[in-house]
Design a protein around this motif. Structure first.
Motif, PDB file in Angstrom:
ATOM      1  N   PRO A  27     -57.969  -5.203 -18.278  1.00 27.18           N
ATOM      2  CA  PRO A  27     -58.903  -5.927 -17.925  1.00 27.18           C
ATOM      3  C   PRO A  27     -58.413  -6.672 -16.581  1.00 27.18           C
ATOM      4  N   LEU A  28     -57.045  -6.321 -16.099  1.00 26.59           N
ATOM      5  CA  LEU A  28     -56.464  -7.010 -14.771  1.00 26.59           C
ATOM      6  C   LEU A  28     -56.737  -5.988 -13.830  1.00 26.59           C
ATOM      7  N   GLU A  29     -57.310  -6.581 -12.780  1.00 21.85           N
ATOM      8  CA  GLU A  29     -57.372  -5.741 -11.543  1.00 21.85           C
ATOM      9  C   GLU A  29     -56.063  -5.922 -10.814  1.00 21.85           C
ATOM     10  N   ALA A  30     -55.245  -4.929 -10.548  1.00 21.35           N
ATOM     11  CA  ALA A  30     -53.774  -5.048  -9.881  1.00 21.35           C
ATOM     12  C   ALA A  30     -53.833  -4.890  -8.209  1.00 21.35           C
ATOM     13  N   LEU A  31     -54.964  -3.922  -7.832  1.00 18.53           N
ATOM     14  CA  LEU A  31     -55.371  -3.828  -6.298  1.00 18.53           C
ATOM     15  C   LEU A  31     -56.774  -3.944  -5.918  1.00 18.53           C
ATOM     16  N   HIS A  32     -56.907  -4.877  -4.904  1.00 19.12           N
ATOM     17  CA  HIS A  32     -58.382  -5.242  -4.941  1.00 19.12           C
ATOM     18  C   HIS A  32     -58.601  -4.774  -3.555  1.00 19.12           C
ATOM     19  N   GLY A  33     -59.343  -3.698  -3.651  1.00 13.06           N
ATOM     20  CA  GLY A  33     -59.930  -2.975  -2.379  1.00 13.06           C
ATOM     21  C   GLY A  33     -58.868  -2.764  -1.169  1.00 13.06           C
ATOM     22  N   VAL A  34     -57.843  -2.064  -1.457  1.00 13.32           N
ATOM     23  CA  VAL A  34     -56.650  -2.005  -0.586  1.00 13.32           C
ATOM     24  C   VAL A  34     -57.024  -1.023   0.451  1.00 13.32           C
ATOM     25  N   ASP A  35     -56.892  -1.031   1.788  1.00  8.79           N
ATOM     26  CA  ASP A  35     -56.880  -0.180   2.776  1.00  8.79           C
ATOM     27  C   ASP A  35     -55.538  -0.202   3.401  1.00  8.79           C
TER      28      ASP A  35
END
Length: 227
Positions: free
Chosen positions: A16-24
């Motif tokens: 359930p943990l998001e480790a990367l949040h929309g990385v460019d």
């Protein structure tokens, strides 16, 4: 035409943990790209996303203009990507000589021993019996020998003596590849702002700075405050 490798709007979840949040994030060919961040910042996950060992939940991995998001890690390796993780980067039961021979396309360990003459008296030792710094030399020698087009290394000089670490960064700068390093601090040998070393500061799963090494914030500022 070689363009390098990049993440586009990349998201990675561990349960359930998001480790990367929309990385460019881009790592151009012919440059060294340094991912700066503290443990838990997401820099290791960026490397794993590029290598394919951390699948994306959204976004894309683009390599030389082609979308390779759905390509398995072994397919990326076969296409010329070399990933040296921070842990379990060597096979404990194999001798040092076997590691360097397997890594060399022509089976010649000479270039590895030229890079790390410290390995010569250790050739018949099993990798699992080596010190941490010696194991890192074996692991990094694989990247130096592989002739890969993309080289990903997580804290490559951990445990190395300072002079060996300095030599390692010089060797990595000479590779004809897109070299991506995950580090907690910007190594002294990579601080020159000549455009061949790029920095992305990663904090809590997001990139908060991108630019040349000479423009990067000090670790005590943007990096050290990360989670």
């Amino acid at each position: 035409m070689r363009r390098g490798i990049e993440l586009r709007a990349a998201r990675v979840h561990y349960g359930p943990l998001e480790a990367l949040h929309g990385v460019d994030l881009a790592a151009p060919a012919g440059t060294v790209t340094v991912l700066l961040g503290r443990n838990g910042s997401g820099r290791t996950t960026v490397l794993r996303a590029l290598a394919g060992t951390a699948p994306l939940s959204a976004g894309a991995v683009v390599w030389d203009g082609a979308d390779v998001t759905r390509h398995a890690p072994h397919a990326r390796a076969a296409a010329g990507l070399c990933f040296v993780p921070d842990r379990q980067a060597v096979f404990a039961a194999l001798r040092v000589a076997e590691h360097v021979r397997l890594a060399a396309p022509d089976g010649d360990p000479g270039p590895a021993l030229a890079a790390y003459p410290e390995l010569r008296p250790l050739l018949e030792r099993r990798a699992g019996t080596l010190s941490g710094g010696e194991q890192r030399m074996v692991a990094v020698s694989r990247a130096l020998l592989s002739r890969a087009r993309v080289v990903l290394l997580d804290e490559p000089t951990q445990g190395m003596a300072p002079r060996v670490a300095a030599r390692t960064y010089a060797l990595l700068r000479e590779l004809d590849a897109a070299v991506v390093l995950a580090e907690q601090r910007l190594p002294p040998g990579l601080r020159a702002g000549d455009g061949t070393v790029l920095v992305h500061v990663v904090r809590r799963g997001a990139v908060v700075f991108s630019g040349e090494a000479g423009e990067a914030p000090e670790a005590g500022g943007a990096v050290a405050s990360g989670g």
